[in-house]
Design an enzyme around this catalytic site. Structure first.
Site, short mmCIF file in Angstrom:
data_model
loop_
_atom_site.label_atom_id
_atom_site.label_comp_id
_atom_site.label_asym_id
_atom_site.label_seq_id
_atom_site.Cartn_x
_atom_site.Cartn_y
_atom_site.Cartn_z
N THR A 131 0.82 -1.21 0.00
CA THR A 131 0.00 0.00 0.00
C THR A 131 0.85 1.26 0.00
OG1 THR A 131 -1.52 1.27 1.41
CG2 THR A 131 -0.10 -0.27 2.53
N ASP A 132 0.28 2.34 -0.49
CA ASP A 132 0.99 3.63 -0.45
C ASP A 132 1.06 4.17 0.98
OD1 ASP A 132 -1.69 4.29 -0.14
OD2 ASP A 132 -1.73 5.80 -1.73
N GLU A 133 0.23 3.61 1.90
CA GLU A 133 0.21 4.12 3.27
C GLU A 133 1.53 3.92 4.00
OE1 GLU A 133 -3.21 3.38 5.61
OE2 GLU A 133 -4.59 3.64 3.95
N TYR A 156 -2.01 -0.55 10.94
CA TYR A 156 -2.14 -1.22 9.63
C TYR A 156 -0.94 -0.93 8.75
CZ TYR A 156 -3.39 -1.68 4.70
OH TYR A 156 -3.35 -1.97 3.35
P1 NAD Z 1 -9.84 -7.36 2.04
O1 NAD Z 1 -9.86 -7.08 3.48
O2 NAD Z 1 -11.05 -7.11 1.23
O3 NAD Z 1 -9.45 -8.90 1.81
C1 NAD Z 1 -8.45 -9.55 2.52
C2 NAD Z 1 -8.58 -11.05 2.30
O4 NAD Z 1 -7.53 -11.72 3.02
C3 NAD Z 1 -9.91 -11.64 2.81
O5 NAD Z 1 -10.43 -12.53 1.86
C4 NAD Z 1 -9.51 -12.36 4.09
O6 NAD Z 1 -10.34 -13.46 4.40
C5 NAD Z 1 -8.08 -12.80 3.73
N1 NAD Z 1 -7.27 -13.06 4.93
C6 NAD Z 1 -7.13 -12.25 6.02
N2 NAD Z 1 -6.31 -12.83 6.91
C7 NAD Z 1 -5.90 -14.01 6.37
C8 NAD Z 1 -5.03 -15.04 6.80
N3 NAD Z 1 -4.42 -15.00 8.00
N4 NAD Z 1 -4.82 -16.10 5.99
C9 NAD Z 1 -5.43 -16.17 4.78
N5 NAD Z 1 -6.29 -15.24 4.33
C10 NAD Z 1 -6.51 -14.16 5.11
O7 NAD Z 1 -8.58 -6.58 1.48
P2 NAD Z 1 -8.34 -5.92 0.06
O8 NAD Z 1 -8.85 -4.53 0.09
O9 NAD Z 1 -8.78 -6.84 -1.01
O10 NAD Z 1 -6.74 -5.82 0.08
C11 NAD Z 1 -5.94 -6.88 -0.43
C12 NAD Z 1 -4.48 -6.50 -0.31
O11 NAD Z 1 -4.23 -5.28 -1.02
C13 NAD Z 1 -4.01 -6.25 1.13
O12 NAD Z 1 -2.71 -6.76 1.26
C14 NAD Z 1 -4.00 -4.73 1.25
O13 NAD Z 1 -3.04 -4.32 2.19
C15 NAD Z 1 -3.62 -4.33 -0.16
N6 NAD Z 1 -4.08 -3.00 -0.60
C16 NAD Z 1 -5.39 -2.67 -0.52
C17 NAD Z 1 -5.81 -1.44 -1.01
C18 NAD Z 1 -7.27 -1.01 -0.94
O14 NAD Z 1 -7.56 0.14 -1.25
N7 NAD Z 1 -8.20 -1.89 -0.59
C19 NAD Z 1 -4.88 -0.55 -1.57
C20 NAD Z 1 -3.54 -0.91 -1.62
C21 NAD Z 1 -3.15 -2.17 -1.15
O1 DAU Z 2 -4.18 3.92 0.39
C1 DAU Z 2 -4.38 2.54 0.32
C2 DAU Z 2 -5.25 2.08 1.47
O2 DAU Z 2 -6.57 2.53 1.21
C3 DAU Z 2 -5.23 0.57 1.66
O3 DAU Z 2 -3.93 0.15 1.99
C4 DAU Z 2 -6.21 0.14 2.76
O4 DAU Z 2 -6.26 -1.28 2.84
C5 DAU Z 2 -7.59 0.67 2.40
O5 DAU Z 2 -8.51 0.36 3.43
C6 DAU Z 2 -7.55 2.18 2.16
O6 DAU Z 2 -7.28 2.88 3.41
P1 DAU Z 2 -8.04 4.22 3.82
O7 DAU Z 2 -7.99 4.34 5.28
O8 DAU Z 2 -7.55 5.36 3.00
O9 DAU Z 2 -9.52 3.84 3.29
P2 DAU Z 2 -10.98 4.11 3.94
O10 DAU Z 2 -11.98 3.71 2.91
O11 DAU Z 2 -11.10 3.50 5.30
O12 DAU Z 2 -11.00 5.68 4.10
C7 DAU Z 2 -10.81 6.54 2.99
C8 DAU Z 2 -10.81 7.97 3.50
O13 DAU Z 2 -12.14 8.29 3.95
C9 DAU Z 2 -9.92 8.20 4.69
O14 DAU Z 2 -9.38 9.50 4.59
C10 DAU Z 2 -10.85 8.12 5.89
C11 DAU Z 2 -12.16 8.65 5.33
N1 DAU Z 2 -13.40 8.07 5.88
C12 DAU Z 2 -13.53 6.73 5.96
C13 DAU Z 2 -14.67 6.15 6.45
C14 DAU Z 2 -14.82 4.64 6.55
C15 DAU Z 2 -14.45 8.91 6.26
O15 DAU Z 2 -14.33 10.15 6.16
N2 DAU Z 2 -15.59 8.35 6.71
C16 DAU Z 2 -15.76 7.00 6.85
O16 DAU Z 2 -16.84 6.53 7.31
#
Ligand code: NAD
Ligand code: DAU
Length: 349
Positions: A131-133, A156
């Site tokens: 992630t970019d975080e 996280y």
């Molecule tokens: P998600 O939470 O939707 O899915 C995560 C999946 O991993 C689920 O299916 C869960 O059951 C599985 N999981 C969790 N713990 C596990 C374990 N111990 N063993 C096996 N499986 C397990 O997450 P996502 O949004 O699809 O993110 C996927 C990946 O991409 C993560 O590594 C996250 O850090 C990364 N990522 C997400 C975002 C985003 O915006 N969602 C952005 C950048 C990177």
């Molecule tokens: O940047 C990549 C990341 O993006 C991933 O690594 C994470 O897995 C993914 O969850 C996401 O993280 P964020 O914390 O940025 O996503 P979230 O959807 O939780 O929140 C997006 C923005 O919106 C953040 O600035 C917090 C804000 N927010 C979120 C929620 C849930 C609100 O203002 N209200 C809300 O109810």
């Protein structure tokens, strides 16, 4: 890549990746999807894939922290490549209970690396999804590049940063053939409705309050999930071993503007019964502790070296996502009511 291990394939991005690989890409091997099925994992997402690709798709319920099971999976299925998505992914949950984040994101990744290290001669590539975080927070100006120092601010992002370091160290120390991608915020179909975009779409549809943290001026760089998947596959095919690639959408927007945009699109297509503007539902709520102000990605490296760019604009992607949530009310109901968990218990225990 004949036998590709995908971890966390029942989550939001993993689902899209498996669908993309089997339905659209030039991948011809077999996918072994290992998922623990936490609250975020839903195998129902892949029921059609299971039916349509019986030779190319296998699902195994398993925890990446279980060393014995993971070793068995590597051997049983002749794993020659890995695409590692599995993680605890929600920042707010990591603030309330960090334990699972440390276990899965750090120890689980370590475990996969150890499995890979003891089978190095069979391994073509270990691709780690990050992630970019990990880079922390930006001010008004500038972008994250692959050279930006790590400065994670939440449990996280610290756990993801830690796993990135481990993956890189296994390359330097043991010669693990690996790549890492650091991606910005994804959105699209199948996203669990705790994340901003699906939460706002569903609340807005039902006329409920729309919570915006703090002043709503935090900026995220939004990427349509399918574009993330094309980027991952590009890196897995052509990425240089030992390298990191940033992935972004060139779609920066303040949270408040994004929420207003969703309100306006829904008002246009599905008016509330009382004809109120959905913007009236917006509520500023207590800010997230340690809330990063701005993320923005420079993906020049991925563009220039591997010729990737995102296709979806934020507006087309959001419209498609809204349409998906409108057309898949049953999925939403099952996820919100927990029915999908009951189904999992009857099918996978
Ligand atoms: P998600 O939470 O939707 O899915 C995560 C999946 O991993 C689920 O299916 C869960 O059951 C599985 N999981 C969790 N713990 C596990 C374990 N111990 N063993 C096996 N499986 C397990 O997450 P996502 O949004 O699809 O993110 C996927 C990946 O991409 C993560 O590594 C996250 O850090 C990364 N990522 C997400 C975002 C985003 O915006 N969602 C952005 C950048 C990177
Ligand atoms: O940047 C990549 C990341 O993006 C991933 O690594 C994470 O897995 C993914 O969850 C996401 O993280 P964020 O914390 O940025 O996503 P979230 O959807 O939780 O929140 C997006 C923005 O919106 C953040 O600035 C917090 C804000 N927010 C979120 C929620 C849930 C609100 O203002 N209200 C809300 O109810």
């Amino acid at each position: 890549m004949k036998n590709l291990l995908v971890t966390g394939g029942c989550g939001f991005i993993g689902t899209c990746f498996i669908q993309y690989l089997l339905e659209e890409s030039d991948f011809t091997g077999r996918i072994v999807n290992v998922d623990k099925l936490t609250y975020a994992g839903n195998p129902e997402n892949l029921i059609d894939i299971e039916k349509d690709f019986p030779q190319q798709y296998v699902f195994v319920k398993g925890d990446i922290c279980d060393a014995g099971k993971m070793a068995w999976i590597f051997d049983e299925y002749g794993i020659d490549s890995v695409c590692h998505f599995a993680a605890e992914s929600h920042v707010d949950r990591s603030i309330v209970s960090p334990d699972a984040f440390i276990q899965t994101n750090i120890m689980g990744t370590f475990n996969l690396l150890e499995c890979s290290r003891s089978r190095l001669k069979d391994l073509i590539r270990f691709h780690h999804i990050s992630t970019d975080e990990v880079y922390g927070s930006l001010g008004r100006e500038g972008y994250f590049t692959e050279e930006t120092p790590y400065k994670p601010n939440s449990p996280y992002s610290a756990s993801k940063a830690s796993s990135d370091h481990l993956v890189r160290a296994y390359h330097k120390t043991y010669g693990l053939p690996m790549t890492i991608s650091n991606c910005s915020n994804n959105y699209g179909p199948y996203q669990f409705p705790e994340k901003l975009i699906p939460l706002i779409i569903l609340n807005a549809l039902e006329g409920k309050n729309l919570p915006v943290y703090g002043d709503g001026l935090h900026v995220r760089d939004w990427l349509f999930v399918r574009d993330h998947c094309t980027a991952i596959w590009t890196i897995m095919k052509k990425g240089k071993m030992g390298e990191t690639y940033n992935i972004g959408g060139s779609n920066e927007m303040e949270n408040l503007k994004l929420v207003e945009m969703i309100c306006d699109i829904l008002d246009e297509t599905n008016r509330l019964d009382d004809h109120r503007s959905r913007r009236e539902l917006i509520r500023f709520v207590k800010d997230r502790p340690g809330h990063d102000r701005r993320y923005a990605i420079d993906f020049t490296k991925l563009n220039q070296e591997l010729n990737w760019r995102p296709e979806a604009s934020l507006e087309t992607g959001i419209r498609e996502t809204i349409r998906w949530y409108l057309d898949n009310r049953r999925w939403v109901e099952r996820v919100r009511s927990g029915e999908y968990q009951t189904w999992i218990k009857t099918h996978y225990t």
